[in-house]
Write a protein that holds these residues in place. Structure first.
Motif, PDB file in Angstrom:
ATOM      1  N   PRO A  84       0.828  -1.207   0.000  1.00 66.24           N
ATOM      2  CA  PRO A  84       0.000   0.000   0.000  1.00 66.24           C
ATOM      3  C   PRO A  84       0.864   1.260   0.000  1.00 66.24           C
ATOM      4  N   LEU A  85       0.282   2.348  -0.420  1.00 67.12           N
ATOM      5  CA  LEU A  85       1.017   3.606  -0.524  1.00 67.12           C
ATOM      6  C   LEU A  85       1.495   4.086   0.844  1.00 67.12           C
ATOM      7  N   ILE A  86       0.735   3.846   1.889  1.00 68.72           N
ATOM      8  CA  ILE A  86       1.115   4.312   3.223  1.00 68.72           C
ATOM      9  C   ILE A  86       2.375   3.611   3.714  1.00 68.72           C
ATOM     10  N   VAL A  87       2.568   2.350   3.327  1.00 67.58           N
ATOM     11  CA  VAL A  87       3.782   1.631   3.715  1.00 67.58           C
ATOM     12  C   VAL A  87       4.988   2.212   2.986  1.00 67.58           C
ATOM     13  N   GLU A  88       4.818   2.515   1.702  1.00 68.19           N
ATOM     14  CA  GLU A  88       5.910   3.107   0.937  1.00 68.19           C
ATOM     15  C   GLU A  88       6.264   4.491   1.466  1.00 68.19           C
ATOM     16  N   LEU A  89       5.259   5.272   1.846  1.00 70.43           N
ATOM     17  CA  LEU A  89       5.538   6.583   2.431  1.00 70.43           C
ATOM     18  C   LEU A  89       6.224   6.445   3.789  1.00 70.43           C
ATOM     19  N   GLY A  90       5.882   5.404   4.539  1.00 66.89           N
ATOM     20  CA  GLY A  90       6.557   5.147   5.819  1.00 66.89           C
ATOM     21  C   GLY A  90       8.016   4.790   5.623  1.00 66.89           C
ATOM     22  N   VAL A  91       8.308   4.012   4.605  1.00 67.89           N
ATOM     23  CA  VAL A  91       9.704   3.669   4.312  1.00 67.89           C
ATOM     24  C   VAL A  91      10.468   4.909   3.866  1.00 67.89           C
ATOM     25  N   LEU A  92       9.853   5.746   3.038  1.00 66.56           N
ATOM     26  CA  LEU A  92      10.496   6.989   2.616  1.00 66.56           C
ATOM     27  C   LEU A  92      10.782   7.890   3.808  1.00 66.56           C
ATOM     28  N   PHE A  93       9.834   7.991   4.728  1.00 63.81           N
ATOM     29  CA  PHE A  93      10.040   8.788   5.933  1.00 63.81           C
ATOM     30  C   PHE A  93      11.149   8.192   6.800  1.00 63.81           C
ATOM     31  N   ASP A  94      11.215   6.859   6.879  1.00 66.76           N
ATOM     32  CA  ASP A  94      12.269   6.179   7.629  1.00 66.76           C
ATOM     33  C   ASP A  94      13.642   6.490   7.053  1.00 66.76           C
ATOM     34  N   ILE A  95      13.759   6.474   5.744  1.00 66.22           N
ATOM     35  CA  ILE A  95      15.033   6.794   5.094  1.00 66.22           C
ATOM     36  C   ILE A  95      15.409   8.246   5.358  1.00 66.22           C
ATOM     37  N   PHE A  96      14.451   9.141   5.261  1.00 66.10           N
ATOM     38  CA  PHE A  96      14.721  10.559   5.510  1.00 66.10           C
ATOM     39  C   PHE A  96      15.189  10.791   6.939  1.00 66.10           C
ATOM     40  N   ILE A  97      14.536  10.181   7.894  1.00 64.48           N
ATOM     41  CA  ILE A  97      14.901  10.354   9.303  1.00 64.48           C
ATOM     42  C   ILE A  97      16.264   9.730   9.589  1.00 64.48           C
ATOM     43  N   SER A  98      16.554   8.562   9.005  1.00 64.11           N
ATOM     44  CA  SER A  98      17.852   7.938   9.257  1.00 64.11           C
ATOM     45  C   SER A  98      18.987   8.760   8.669  1.00 64.11           C
ATOM     46  N   ILE A  99      18.778   9.377   7.521  1.00 62.89           N
ATOM     47  CA  ILE A  99      19.808  10.259   6.962  1.00 62.89           C
ATOM     48  C   ILE A  99      19.982  11.479   7.849  1.00 62.89           C
ATOM     49  N   LEU A 100      18.898  12.016   8.340  1.00 63.66           N
ATOM     50  CA  LEU A 100      18.972  13.184   9.218  1.00 63.66           C
ATOM     51  C   LEU A 100      19.703  12.849  10.515  1.00 63.66           C
ATOM     52  N   ILE A 101      19.376  11.730  11.124  1.00 64.88           N
ATOM     53  CA  ILE A 101      20.019  11.336  12.385  1.00 64.88           C
ATOM     54  C   ILE A 101      21.495  11.029  12.172  1.00 64.88           C
ATOM     55  N   SER A 102      21.825  10.331  11.092  1.00 67.48           N
ATOM     56  CA  SER A 102      23.230   9.997  10.849  1.00 67.48           C
ATOM     57  C   SER A 102      24.050  11.245  10.555  1.00 67.48           C
ATOM     58  N   SER A 103      23.474  12.223   9.867  1.00 65.73           N
ATOM     59  CA  SER A 103      24.232  13.448   9.613  1.00 65.73           C
ATOM     60  C   SER A 103      24.444  14.247  10.891  1.00 65.73           C
ATOM     61  N   VAL A 104      23.452  14.291  11.777  1.00 66.51           N
ATOM     62  CA  VAL A 104      23.620  14.983  13.055  1.00 66.51           C
ATOM     63  C   VAL A 104      24.682  14.286  13.905  1.00 66.51           C
ATOM     64  N   LEU A 105      24.632  12.952  13.960  1.00 65.56           N
ATOM     65  CA  LEU A 105      25.647  12.217  14.718  1.00 65.56           C
ATOM     66  C   LEU A 105      27.034  12.398  14.130  1.00 65.56           C
ATOM     67  N   LEU A 106      27.114  12.424  12.815  1.00 63.33           N
ATOM     68  CA  LEU A 106      28.406  12.609  12.160  1.00 63.33           C
ATOM     69  C   LEU A 106      28.984  13.985  12.456  1.00 63.33           C
ATOM     70  N   LEU A 107      28.151  15.004  12.449  1.00 61.93           N
ATOM     71  CA  LEU A 107      28.635  16.344  12.775  1.00 61.93           C
ATOM     72  C   LEU A 107      29.086  16.439  14.230  1.00 61.93           C
ATOM     73  N   ARG A 108      28.379  15.768  15.123  1.00 60.26           N
ATOM     74  CA  ARG A 108      28.792  15.773  16.529  1.00 60.26           C
ATOM     75  C   ARG A 108      30.111  15.034  16.733  1.00 60.26           C
ATOM     76  N   ILE A 109      30.285  13.920  16.040  1.00 68.56           N
ATOM     77  CA  ILE A 109      31.547  13.175  16.149  1.00 68.56           C
ATOM     78  C   ILE A 109      32.685  14.014  15.610  1.00 68.56           C
ATOM     79  N   LYS A 110      32.468  14.674  14.482  1.00 71.88           N
ATOM     80  CA  LYS A 110      33.528  15.502  13.903  1.00 71.88           C
ATOM     81  C   LYS A 110      33.858  16.685  14.810  1.00 71.88           C
ATOM     82  N   ARG A 111      32.852  17.288  15.412  1.00 71.51           N
ATOM     83  CA  ARG A 111      33.093  18.423  16.299  1.00 71.51           C
ATOM     84  C   ARG A 111      33.822  17.994  17.578  1.00 71.51           C
TER      85      ARG A 111
END
Length: 126
Positions: A84-111
């Motif tokens: 269903p479309l809602i599952v695909e949108l959930g996966v897209l949101f999951d990918i977006f959030i994981s990229i956001l979290i990994s970039s924040v963690l990466l910036l904190r590690i670098k700092r």
């Protein structure tokens, strides 16, 4: 990098050929989108694993992990019936959030540690 760029490209090409040969062994599977999608998802999974193994930068390793996650989703989507479309949108949101979290963690590690190379971060194990 652990392996040079031309060697990694040749190894990636070998992975594509190997996944094409391996997908012919799965004759009992009924592919929804065709065999090509399964071949591309299997080769993407292998190339993401290669990226995870041969790169030394933490961002590249996180990117390899995300590539592998998307390849697994694509393989499941090519073999199983549609979602269903809602599952695909959930996966897209999951990918977006994981990229956001990994970039924040990466910036904190670098700092905090002033470097994001894995060899420099191995000192933290002790």
């Amino acid at each position: 990098m652990v392996v040079s760029i031309p060697s990694a490209v040749v190894l990636s090409g070998f992975f594509v050929l190997a996944s094409s040969a391996l997908s012919t062994k799965f004759t009992e599977l009924h592919f929804i989108f065709g065999r090509f999608v399964f071949v591309s998802s299997l080769s993407t999974l292998l190339i993401g694993g290669l990226l995870l193994v041969i790169r030394k930068m933490l961002f590249s390793q996180i990117l390899g992990l995300l590539i592998m996650e998307n390849a697994i989703f694509l393989a499941a989507n090519s073999v199983a019936t549609g979602m269903p479309l809602i599952v695909e949108l959930g996966v897209l949101f999951d990918i977006f959030i994981s990229i956001l979290i990994s970039s924040v963690l990466l910036l904190r590690i670098k700092r905090k540690f002033e470097d994001i190379k894995v060899e420099a971060l191995e000192v933290l194990k002790e």
